[in-house]
Design an enzyme around this catalytic site. Structure first.
Site, PDB file in Angstrom:
ATOM      1  NE  ARG A   1     -10.511  -9.688  -2.323  1.00  9.29           N
ATOM      2  CZ  ARG A   1     -11.674  -9.390  -3.667  1.00  9.29           C
ATOM      3  NH1 ARG A   1     -11.581  -9.678  -4.721  1.00  9.29           N
ATOM      4  NH2 ARG A   1     -11.525  -8.012  -2.750  1.00  9.29           N
TER       5      ARG A   1
ATOM      6  CD  GLU B   1      -6.258  -8.292   3.022  1.00  8.43           C
ATOM      7  OE1 GLU B   1      -5.191  -8.158   2.015  1.00  8.43           O
ATOM      8  OE2 GLU B   1      -7.012  -7.373   3.970  1.00  8.43           O
TER       9      GLU B   1
ATOM     10  CG  ASP C   1      -8.065  -4.993   6.820  1.00  5.05           C
ATOM     11  OD1 ASP C   1      -9.741  -4.666   6.656  1.00  5.05           O
ATOM     12  OD2 ASP C   1      -7.336  -4.898   6.386  1.00  5.05           O
TER      13      ASP C   1
ATOM     14  CE  LYS D   1      -4.456  -1.759   2.364  1.00  6.37           C
ATOM     15  NZ  LYS D   1      -4.831  -1.945   1.320  1.00  6.37           N
TER      16      LYS D   1
ATOM     17  CG  ASP E   1      -4.115  -4.177  -1.236  1.00  5.89           C
ATOM     18  OD1 ASP E   1      -4.799  -4.719   0.624  1.00  5.89           O
ATOM     19  OD2 ASP E   1      -4.230  -3.087  -0.834  1.00  5.89           O
TER      20      ASP E   1
HETATM   21  N1  BES Z   1      -8.347  -4.286   3.767  1.00  3.05           N
HETATM   22  C1  BES Z   1      -8.639  -3.379   2.934  1.00  3.05           C
HETATM   23  C2  BES Z   1      -9.908  -2.432   2.425  1.00  3.05           C
HETATM   24  C3  BES Z   1      -9.802  -1.274   2.478  1.00  3.05           C
HETATM   25  C4  BES Z   1      -9.546  -0.797   2.007  1.00  3.05           C
HETATM   26  C5  BES Z   1     -10.232  -1.260   3.590  1.00  3.05           C
HETATM   27  C6  BES Z   1      -9.914   0.901   2.737  1.00  3.05           C
HETATM   28  C7  BES Z   1     -10.936   0.015   4.369  1.00  3.05           C
HETATM   29  C8  BES Z   1     -10.077   1.348   4.165  1.00  3.05           C
HETATM   30  C9  BES Z   1      -8.509  -4.976   2.284  1.00  3.05           C
HETATM   31  O1  BES Z   1      -7.446  -5.481   2.400  1.00  3.05           O
HETATM   32  C10 BES Z   1      -8.061  -3.802  -0.011  1.00  3.05           C
HETATM   33  O2  BES Z   1      -6.977  -3.639   0.350  1.00  3.05           O
HETATM   34  N2  BES Z   1      -8.068  -4.121  -0.960  1.00  3.05           N
HETATM   35  C11 BES Z   1      -8.630  -3.777  -1.792  1.00  3.05           C
HETATM   36  C12 BES Z   1      -8.657  -4.726  -3.050  1.00  3.05           C
HETATM   37  C13 BES Z   1      -8.166  -5.119  -4.260  1.00  3.05           C
HETATM   38  C14 BES Z   1      -6.425  -5.659  -4.210  1.00  3.05           C
HETATM   39  C15 BES Z   1      -8.590  -5.602  -5.025  1.00  3.05           C
HETATM   40  C16 BES Z   1      -8.836  -2.878  -2.237  1.00  3.05           C
HETATM   41  O3  BES Z   1      -9.696  -2.273  -2.310  1.00  3.05           O
HETATM   42  O4  BES Z   1      -7.956  -1.801  -2.639  1.00  3.05           O
HETATM   43 ZN    ZN Z   2      -7.238  -5.759   4.051  1.00  3.14          ZN
HETATM   44 ZN    ZN Z   3      -5.876  -5.986   1.095  1.00  2.10          ZN
END
Ligand code: BES
Ligand code: ZN
Ligand code: ZN
Length: 444
Positions: free
Chosen positions: A298, A296, A235, A224, A294
């Site tokens: 799911r 992760e 998270d 990130k 990222d």
């Molecule tokens: N935990 C994050 C989602 C998230 C983003 C929660 C912002 C709270 C605030 C999740 O694990 C994630 O990183 N999702 C990615 C998925 C993508 C790589 C397909 C996302 O939403 O960017």
């Molecule tokens: Zn996450």
């Molecule tokens: Zn993530």
């Protein structure tokens, strides 16, 4: 502290008034230390929660140490509970690693039907929401998966809930490769936390509440940005929500069987962490192509949902997770995304959410969305080939629920607020999901 009012002296009077004015508008009364909050014409429990919170927060800003809260009567037990809950949540302060200068505060609630019972119920609910908020607000360096397991099982056992914590060896023996692939990206080991509340008939299959428990999400090799990393502690809000709901159900002795399953991991970088392109297995037997490390949440939910159905014999499953950034773009910070394979379960859930003022919106599951998570080399891919990030994330988890009635809740927008969207919230964790899951399991 909240008590029923017995004509004690209180320095402030906080009056919720029904009538024509804009709901939640606030003005000073004719007497000094008198605050009036308008309720408008449609007085719902949610409005009472918000109005009580607004009155308490404002009085506190003026330095009040005692106040009496009144609303136009006669008040039902539900209305009193709502006011007490709103006032308690407004009093939440996150744990702090510097000196706290807050003065103590006593609020007296001018009675109504079943006053003591209403206050007691509100106290249990507030405690559960604040327990979840505390876990979510806790920085990642102070809450590893093992810390979380310890805190959750301790709180659960105190309320007579049966607990089980699986370590990595035990998860491996069950074939939980998707869970462990994320879990072994860090030095702090993964844990699968199981809380079994047995308040119902022994022969009734439990409803499973599965909550994402990523105590820190760096994104892994799909690292990130610095801004993205800052929010990473939250998270595990899904895991905190299911734990909070079980604690409240147990403390109120609600006659149902509910099993919470919380896959707890860190998503970090280690020399042998998984990378995009990897193909992994899962407890269900399905193979998964990892398109992005990222995504992760799911992966760990897939195995936790399989575990809940196969090993805990769940009759229904709700999963709840801070799963996608996309859901924030779609629905903002007041409404969470929802997906389901069962219309009547959906109706039940929406009724429950309505009772506690939480907002969820159902996302579509047209066949073309499923195609977006097909993989040329594995049974399923953990990222979409064509956008629709929140829908495809939900469908991914749903693929592991099979025909079991299932609801998916994406609380990435509602679990955390930098600026509060409701009067009973504070900057940081909101405790989203605790009340809706409690209401769902309790039923009407
Ligand atoms: N935990 C994050 C989602 C998230 C983003 C929660 C912002 C709270 C605030 C999740 O694990 C994630 O990183 N999702 C990615 C998925 C993508 C790589 C397909 C996302 O939403 O960017
Ligand atoms: Zn996450
Ligand atoms: Zn993530």
């Amino acid at each position: 502290m909240i008590k029923l009012w017995n004509q004690e002296d209180a320095a402030w009077r906080l009056e919720l008034q029904s009538g024509g004015e804009d709901a939640l508008s606030l003005r000073m009364g004719e007497n000094p230390r008198q605050l009036l909050v308008a309720l408008g014409s449609d007085v719902t429990p949610e409005l009472l929660r918000r109005a009580a919170a607004k009155a308490v927060k404002t009085a506190r800003e003026y330095g009040a140490e005692t106040a009496v809260l009144e609303a136009p009567g006669p008040l039902s037990r539900e209305q009193l509970t709502a006011m007490a809950l709103g006032a308690s949540l407004a009093e939440y302060r996150q744990e702090c690693w510097k000196e706290c200068k807050d003065k103590p505060f006593t609020l007296y609630l001018a009675g109504g039907e079943d006053g003591e019972a209403a206050l007691a119920e509100a106290a249990v609910l507030a405690k559960a929401v604040c327990f979840a908020r505390d876990l979510v607000n806790c920085p990642a360096n102070k809450l590893t998966p093992m810390d979380m397991a310890q805190k959750m099982t301790e709180a659960a056992q105190k309320r007579g809930v049966e607990t089980l914590v699986l370590d990595e060896e035990q998860a491996k023996a069950l074939g939980m490769e998707a869970f462990l692939t994320v879990g072994t990206s860090a030095t702090h080991p993964a844990r699968l936390i199981v809380l079994r509340y047995k308040g119902g008939k022994p022969e009734d299959a439990p409803i499973a509440l599965v909550g994402k428990g990523v105590t820190c999400d760096t994104g892994g090799y799909c690292l990130k940005t610095p801004a993205g990393l800052k929010g990473t502690r939250g998270d595990m809000a899904g895991g905190a929500a299911v734990c909070g709901a079980v604690l409240a159900l147990a403390e109120n002795h609600v006659p149902v069987n509910v099993t919470a399953v919380i896959p707890a991991v860190e998503n970090r970088l280690a020399p042998d962490s998984f990378i995009p392109g990897d193909v992994i297995g899962s407890m269900s037997g399905k193979t998964i192509e990892v398109g992005n490390t990222d995504a992760e949440g799911r992966l760990i939910l897939a195995d936790a949902v399989t575990y809940a159905i196969k090993r805990e014999g769940a009759a229904k499953v709700v999963d709840i997770a801070t799963l996608t950034g996309a859901v924030v773009q779609m629905l903002g910070f007041t409404t969470a995304g929802l997906m389901t394979n069962n219309d009547s379960f959906y109706e039940e859930f929406q009724a429950a959410a309505g009772r506690c003022g939480e907002q969820y919106w159902r996302m579509p599951d047209f066949p073309e969305y499923k195609k977006m998570i097909e993989s040329p080399v594995a049974d399923i891919s953990n990222v979409s080939s064509d956008g629709c990030g929140s829908i495809t994330a939900g469908l991914f988890v749903g693929a592991f629920a099979g025909d079991t009635p299932w609801i998916h809740l994406d609380i990435a927008g509602t679990a955390w607020v930098d600026s509060p969207r409701r009067e009973y919230q504070a900057k940081g964790a909101t405790g989203a999901g605790v009340l809706a899951l409690y209401e769902l399991c309790k039923g009407k």
